[in-house]
Design a protein around this motif. Sequence first.
Motif, PDB file in Angstrom:
ATOM      1  N   VAL A 581      34.268  43.714  48.863  1.00 49.83           N
ATOM      2  CA  VAL A 581      34.583  45.063  48.375  1.00 49.83           C
ATOM      3  C   VAL A 581      36.006  45.142  47.820  1.00 49.83           C
ATOM      4  O   VAL A 581      36.211  45.611  46.689  1.00 49.83           O
ATOM      5  CB  VAL A 581      34.350  46.106  49.494  1.00 49.83           C
ATOM      6  N   PRO A 582      37.053  44.705  48.563  1.00 49.98           N
ATOM      7  CA  PRO A 582      38.408  44.802  47.971  1.00 49.98           C
ATOM      8  C   PRO A 582      38.593  43.905  46.749  1.00 49.98           C
ATOM      9  O   PRO A 582      39.351  44.260  45.841  1.00 49.98           O
ATOM     10  CB  PRO A 582      39.326  44.375  49.129  1.00 49.98           C
ATOM     11  N   GLN A 583      37.912  42.765  46.695  1.00 50.69           N
ATOM     12  CA  GLN A 583      38.038  41.908  45.512  1.00 50.69           C
ATOM     13  C   GLN A 583      37.446  42.589  44.280  1.00 50.69           C
ATOM     14  O   GLN A 583      38.037  42.547  43.190  1.00 50.69           O
ATOM     15  CB  GLN A 583      37.352  40.563  45.760  1.00 50.69           C
ATOM     16  N   MET A 584      36.279  43.223  44.434  1.00 49.31           N
ATOM     17  CA  MET A 584      35.683  43.934  43.307  1.00 49.31           C
ATOM     18  C   MET A 584      36.580  45.088  42.869  1.00 49.31           C
ATOM     19  O   MET A 584      36.773  45.332  41.658  1.00 49.31           O
ATOM     20  CB  MET A 584      34.305  44.463  43.704  1.00 49.31           C
ATOM     21  N   ILE A 585      37.163  45.785  43.836  1.00 53.16           N
ATOM     22  CA  ILE A 585      38.033  46.916  43.505  1.00 53.16           C
ATOM     23  C   ILE A 585      39.273  46.432  42.769  1.00 53.16           C
ATOM     24  O   ILE A 585      39.658  46.993  41.725  1.00 53.16           O
ATOM     25  CB  ILE A 585      38.418  47.692  44.787  1.00 53.16           C
ATOM     26  N   PHE A 586      39.913  45.379  43.264  1.00 52.39           N
ATOM     27  CA  PHE A 586      41.154  44.912  42.656  1.00 52.39           C
ATOM     28  C   PHE A 586      40.911  44.393  41.232  1.00 52.39           C
ATOM     29  O   PHE A 586      41.632  44.747  40.300  1.00 52.39           O
ATOM     30  CB  PHE A 586      41.770  43.804  43.524  1.00 52.39           C
TER      31      PHE A 586
END
Length: 818
Positions: A581-586
């Motif tokens: 999730v944080p990788q997709m967001i970043f």
Amino acid sequence: MEYIDNLPPMDLMRSEKMNFVQLIIPVESAHRAVTYLGQLGLLQFRDLNAEKSPFQRTFVNQVKRCAEMSRKLRFFKDQIHKAGLPLSPSPTSQPDIELEELEVQLAEHEHELIEMNANSEKLQTSYNELLEFKMVLQKAGEFLVSSQSNTSAQETELDENVHSHDEYADSASLMEQEMRSDLPNQFHVRFISGVICKSKVLTFERMLFRATRGNMLFNQAPAEYEIMDPASNEMVEKVVFIVFFSGEQARTKILKICEAFGASCYPVPEDIIKRRQIIQEVLSRLSDLETTLDAGLRHRDKALTSIGCELTKWMNTVRKEKAVYDTLNMLNFDVTKKCLLGEGWCPIFAKTKIQEALQRATFDSNSQVGIIFHVMDAFESPPTYFRTNRFTSAFQEIVDAYGVAKYEEANPAVYTVITFPFLFAVMFGDWGHGTCLLLAALFLIAREKKFGSQKLGSFMEMLFGGRYVLLLMSIFSIYCGLIYNEFFSVPFHIFGNSAYKCRDAACRDASTVGLIKYRDPYPFGVDPSWRGSRSELPFLNSLKMKMSILLGVAQMNLGIILSYFNAHYFSNSIDVKYQFVPQMIFLNSLFGYLSLLIIIKWCTGSQADLYHVMIYMFLSPFEDLRDNKLFWGQSVLQVLLLLLALVAVPWMLFPKPFILKRLHTERFQGQSYGILGTSEMMDMEEPGSARPHHEDFNFSEVFVHQMIHSIEFVLGAVSNTASYLRLWALSLAHSELSTVFYEKVLLLAWGYDNVFIRLVGLAVFAFATAFILLMMETLSAFLHALRLHWVEFQNKFYHGDGYKFKPFSFALLADDDD
């Protein structure tokens, strides 16, 4: 989530499910069972005797026998190769031969060939000696006649000088006085004649001169025939020599030097009549030896031909037998129960086939006890096995060259089949060059059976192995070339007329400013009017650079999505929540937003500066965008995306290590004391199996690892996106290089009204196209596409720390002569 779980399985997406199996094989059926398993090729044996040396294993004697038979077969193959005979294919209708019977046959054939070779070598040596003797008699006779005539002429000249000048005797040299006083009767001039290799003549003459201090006369003449060396079967050039000298001491020195240089010396009589008689005898013996040698060669060739008909089959038999005994050496031998214990891995789908093969081995060997085959629990990771065909195997090899997938890890080869040739074509977009590659790929595919059955060179083998990769690369290159509208850098009106026309009739100022749009856009690809205009390079630069960013962001998103499928498959919710999730967001807060801006700018035709938008998104996020505004609410969206990107970094870094520490504490709480095991429980444990034990949790190590991983992703998101700009750079370089060769070589040469200059220009253009654009540029684009997949794509989800499934299979045996 349920929809994802209900998706049908893909054969290439994850490796085949494996079983760890154990086999208990009676001794009488062991050989036949392993042979049948080798024919099946679906079971990978574990080496249960890894701590033993090769000489301590059970079947070491059988392996030595097979190695000795392999040596004999290599000897036969070398003899056939030296004789220049072809290796005949073995007839398939012949029955299999037993190893003991084959060993006897090979020993007989080897003894016969060694004996024939020894006799042939002796006869060839005798023939060479007689041939050298004949040449020495002929050449040395010429030397002797010429030297006698020269001596008589010198004596006549000396006598004339002496009789015409009385005072000449007082001033005559010692040599002339000796010739007048008949001193040669007291000090007789001798000679030694023979044959020496041509390469040693100069050194040989220099050594003779130094040893005799110049008191010798050396004559040489090239031999009429080249002489065959019986050891190497090569023709050697020889030289006939004769050395005149005086004194017994000089004779001893010369003979020793001849022996040191390998020269063959032969006695030559001074009498011409005797020389002629000896020559006649030598010629007669040479004729007899030629007849004998020819008969011996015919007999040897006949024997080698009969061996050659069976050699391929014998080599395959010995190779398989050696592989069987090497595999049997990997099993444990139980002396009391008279059985062999084996362990290994096999795919689940192969269990039935393996059991059928083992039942057949029990029946064929007339064993009273069947082979026990059962599945066991394993604590080590199984091997990775993907079922591929001749189309997908090359793409799987591209992925495996980086690292073999972990067991049941998502396989990048599924997507590499399309993405790899497509990214190659983005850098190699020219449908003329793509057509050349397509013809080469179709040629390799059409000659597939012929090339697949013969040994190829390293380069040709690599090209043939990647024939289907080359096929897709060429098809995608034609597609991208049609989009770029380039055929050897020349644009064509394939899909209709241009949407632009010149403002004036002369079209002297051809540029986008000097062109007016008078119809709908060009239906497919780049408008041909851009080619040659002033704005061609800025337009193609902008187009290809933005397209590279879009392709890169899309492929990196695919890699992160595959990491989600990996985490979901292995039921790792922590990686889903705190990594995916944080990788997709970043990534999408920054470069996904950039891709959105590119698409909006293309659709709206805006003149906004995207460099300015992205830079000031970080430097002054609250500043008014003014002319760089592309849509309503852009400023608010930028601030929101920037905040999400900042939140994503600690989201990746901090929660996962602390959650892992808490789960580890809960899991091993109250397990300080282990269960007391009885002796029966200890006996039931399989040898070599590892019991799960309590491991210390090193929080600092986990935290540092997570920190490195997070920093690597954050920095990699920038560097990887920039790395995809190589698609733009290489595509532009390929296009400009094609243009240079076309305009500065072909068109320049065609401008001359001279046939020779035109042919030279055409030849240079063809050479540059073939070797620079089709070979070097193809290799360059291939390597860059390889890097984009290995680094930029696979590092998002692919661990590649598995090991490949290597079953015992006769089909996979190396076709070598060990």
